[in-house]
Design a protein around this motif. Structure first.
Motif, PDB file in Angstrom:
ATOM      1  N   ASP A  19       0.828  -1.210   0.000  1.00 53.09           N
ATOM      2  CA  ASP A  19       0.000   0.000   0.000  1.00 53.09           C
ATOM      3  C   ASP A  19       0.863   1.262   0.000  1.00 53.09           C
ATOM      4  N   GLN A  20       1.960   1.227   0.757  1.00 55.67           N
ATOM      5  CA  GLN A  20       2.857   2.378   0.788  1.00 55.67           C
ATOM      6  C   GLN A  20       3.522   2.579  -0.572  1.00 55.67           C
ATOM      7  N   ILE A  21       3.926   1.483  -1.192  1.00 56.96           N
ATOM      8  CA  ILE A  21       4.535   1.575  -2.531  1.00 56.96           C
ATOM      9  C   ILE A  21       3.537   2.145  -3.525  1.00 56.96           C
ATOM     10  N   ASN A  22       2.317   1.640  -3.493  1.00 61.31           N
ATOM     11  CA  ASN A  22       1.285   2.145  -4.401  1.00 61.31           C
ATOM     12  C   ASN A  22       1.018   3.622  -4.174  1.00 61.31           C
ATOM     13  N   ASP A  23       1.008   4.035  -2.916  1.00 62.39           N
ATOM     14  CA  ASP A  23       0.788   5.449  -2.593  1.00 62.39           C
ATOM     15  C   ASP A  23       1.927   6.308  -3.130  1.00 62.39           C
ATOM     16  N   LEU A  24       3.161   5.850  -2.962  1.00 61.15           N
ATOM     17  CA  LEU A  24       4.318   6.605  -3.453  1.00 61.15           C
ATOM     18  C   LEU A  24       4.339   6.677  -4.977  1.00 61.15           C
ATOM     19  N   VAL A  25       3.991   5.587  -5.632  1.00 53.28           N
ATOM     20  CA  VAL A  25       3.933   5.576  -7.096  1.00 53.28           C
ATOM     21  C   VAL A  25       2.857   6.548  -7.574  1.00 53.28           C
ATOM     22  N   SER A  26       1.739   6.563  -6.872  1.00 52.40           N
ATOM     23  CA  SER A  26       0.658   7.491  -7.220  1.00 52.40           C
ATOM     24  C   SER A  26       1.105   8.951  -7.058  1.00 52.40           C
ATOM     25  N   SER A  40      -6.116   8.577 -19.141  1.00 54.01           N
ATOM     26  CA  SER A  40      -6.215   7.287 -18.468  1.00 54.01           C
ATOM     27  C   SER A  40      -5.493   7.317 -17.125  1.00 54.01           C
ATOM     28  N   ASP A  41      -6.156   6.826 -16.091  1.00 45.46           N
ATOM     29  CA  ASP A  41      -5.537   6.760 -14.767  1.00 45.46           C
ATOM     30  C   ASP A  41      -4.685   5.506 -14.590  1.00 45.46           C
ATOM     31  N   LYS A  42      -4.859   4.547 -15.482  1.00 46.72           N
ATOM     32  CA  LYS A  42      -4.186   3.259 -15.334  1.00 46.72           C
ATOM     33  C   LYS A  42      -2.818   3.297 -16.005  1.00 46.72           C
ATOM     34  N   VAL A  43      -1.781   3.454 -15.194  1.00 48.22           N
ATOM     35  CA  VAL A  43      -0.400   3.432 -15.675  1.00 48.22           C
ATOM     36  C   VAL A  43       0.363   2.498 -14.750  1.00 48.22           C
ATOM     37  N   SER A  44       1.165   1.630 -15.305  1.00 48.02           N
ATOM     38  CA  SER A  44       1.903   0.669 -14.485  1.00 48.02           C
ATOM     39  C   SER A  44       2.964   1.377 -13.642  1.00 48.02           C
ATOM     40  N   ALA A  45       3.290   0.747 -12.526  1.00 49.52           N
ATOM     41  CA  ALA A  45       4.320   1.297 -11.636  1.00 49.52           C
ATOM     42  C   ALA A  45       5.655   1.396 -12.366  1.00 49.52           C
ATOM     43  N   SER A  46       5.964   0.396 -13.178  1.00 47.06           N
ATOM     44  CA  SER A  46       7.237   0.436 -13.906  1.00 47.06           C
ATOM     45  C   SER A  46       7.271   1.605 -14.880  1.00 47.06           C
ATOM     46  N   LYS A  47       6.139   1.915 -15.510  1.00 45.23           N
ATOM     47  CA  LYS A  47       6.072   3.063 -16.429  1.00 45.23           C
ATOM     48  C   LYS A  47       6.262   4.368 -15.655  1.00 45.23           C
ATOM     49  N   VAL A  48       5.648   4.458 -14.479  1.00 46.50           N
ATOM     50  CA  VAL A  48       5.799   5.665 -13.651  1.00 46.50           C
ATOM     51  C   VAL A  48       7.256   5.835 -13.249  1.00 46.50           C
ATOM     52  N   LEU A  49       7.910   4.765 -12.836  1.00 44.22           N
ATOM     53  CA  LEU A  49       9.319   4.848 -12.447  1.00 44.22           C
ATOM     54  C   LEU A  49      10.208   5.202 -13.635  1.00 44.22           C
ATOM     55  N   GLN A  50       9.904   4.619 -14.790  1.00 43.34           N
ATOM     56  CA  GLN A  50      10.668   4.930 -16.001  1.00 43.34           C
ATOM     57  C   GLN A  50      10.501   6.399 -16.373  1.00 43.34           C
ATOM     58  N   GLU A  51       9.280   6.892 -16.347  1.00 45.42           N
ATOM     59  CA  GLU A  51       9.024   8.298 -16.671  1.00 45.42           C
ATOM     60  C   GLU A  51       9.641   9.230 -15.636  1.00 45.42           C
ATOM     61  N   THR A  52       9.672   8.794 -14.377  1.00 42.41           N
ATOM     62  CA  THR A  52      10.306   9.590 -13.328  1.00 42.41           C
ATOM     63  C   THR A  52      11.797   9.759 -13.621  1.00 42.41           C
ATOM     64  N   CYS A  53      12.448   8.674 -13.988  1.00 41.69           N
ATOM     65  CA  CYS A  53      13.874   8.744 -14.351  1.00 41.69           C
ATOM     66  C   CYS A  53      14.093   9.660 -15.547  1.00 41.69           C
ATOM     67  N   ASN A  54      13.256   9.523 -16.561  1.00 40.46           N
ATOM     68  CA  ASN A  54      13.375  10.376 -17.747  1.00 40.46           C
ATOM     69  C   ASN A  54      13.174  11.843 -17.391  1.00 40.46           C
ATOM     70  N   TYR A  55      12.197  12.112 -16.543  1.00 41.20           N
ATOM     71  CA  TYR A  55      11.899  13.490 -16.150  1.00 41.20           C
ATOM     72  C   TYR A  55      13.052  14.095 -15.353  1.00 41.20           C
ATOM     73  N   ILE A  56      13.624  13.321 -14.445  1.00 36.18           N
ATOM     74  CA  ILE A  56      14.765  13.807 -13.656  1.00 36.18           C
ATOM     75  C   ILE A  56      15.947  14.090 -14.575  1.00 36.18           C
ATOM     76  N   ARG A  57      16.193  13.200 -15.551  1.00 35.16           N
ATOM     77  CA  ARG A  57      17.277  13.447 -16.515  1.00 35.16           C
ATOM     78  C   ARG A  57      17.043  14.736 -17.297  1.00 35.16           C
ATOM     79  N   SER A  58      15.790  14.958 -17.713  1.00 29.03           N
ATOM     80  CA  SER A  58      15.503  16.169 -18.486  1.00 29.03           C
ATOM     81  C   SER A  58      15.660  17.416 -17.615  1.00 29.03           C
TER      82      SER A  58
END
Length: 91
Positions: A19-26, A40-58
Motif C-alpha cells: 500500500d505504501q509503494i502504491n501510494d508513493l507511485v501514485s 487514463s488513470d491506469k499506468v503501471s508502476a514500472s512506467k511511472v518509475l521509467q518516466e520519473t527517471c526520464n523526467y529527472i534526466r531532463s
C-alpha cells in the motif's frame, strides 16, 4: 541470536508495504507532466518509475543548460551588473 535471525527480523520491521509503494507511485505519477496530463488513470508502476527517471534526466539537462546560459550572460555583462545578478541569485 544469530546474524541471520537479526537480519530477518530487521528486514520485516523496516519493509515497506504494498500500500505504501502504491501510494508513493501514485504521488510520483501526479508530479510527472507526461503522465499527469493523460486521460487514463491506469499506468503501471514500472512506467511511472521509467518516466520519473526520464523526467529527472531532463530536469538535469535543463539545469545544465540554464547554468551555461547564465555563465555566458555573466561573462558578457559589465562587472557591476554581474555583481547585482550574483547577489540576486545568492538570496
Amino acid at each position: 541470536m544469530s546474524t541471520r535471525r537479526s537480519r530477518t527480523r530487521q528486514s520485516t520491521t523496516s519493509r515497506i508495504s504494498d500500500d505504501q509503494i502504491n501510494d508513493l507511485v501514485s504521488k510520483l505519477q501526479q508530479l510527472l507532466p507526461e503522465i499527469r496530463n493523460r486521460r487514463s488513470d491506469k499506468v503501471s508502476a514500472s512506467k511511472v518509475l521509467q518516466e520519473t527517471c526520464n523526467y529527472i534526466r531532463s530536469l538535469h539537462r535543463e539545469v545544465d543548460d540554464l547554468s551555461e546560459r547564465l555563465s555566458e550572460l555573466l561573462e558578457n555583462t559589465d562587472s557591476t551588473q554581474a555583481s547585482i545578478i550574483r547577489s540576486l541569485l545568492s538570496q
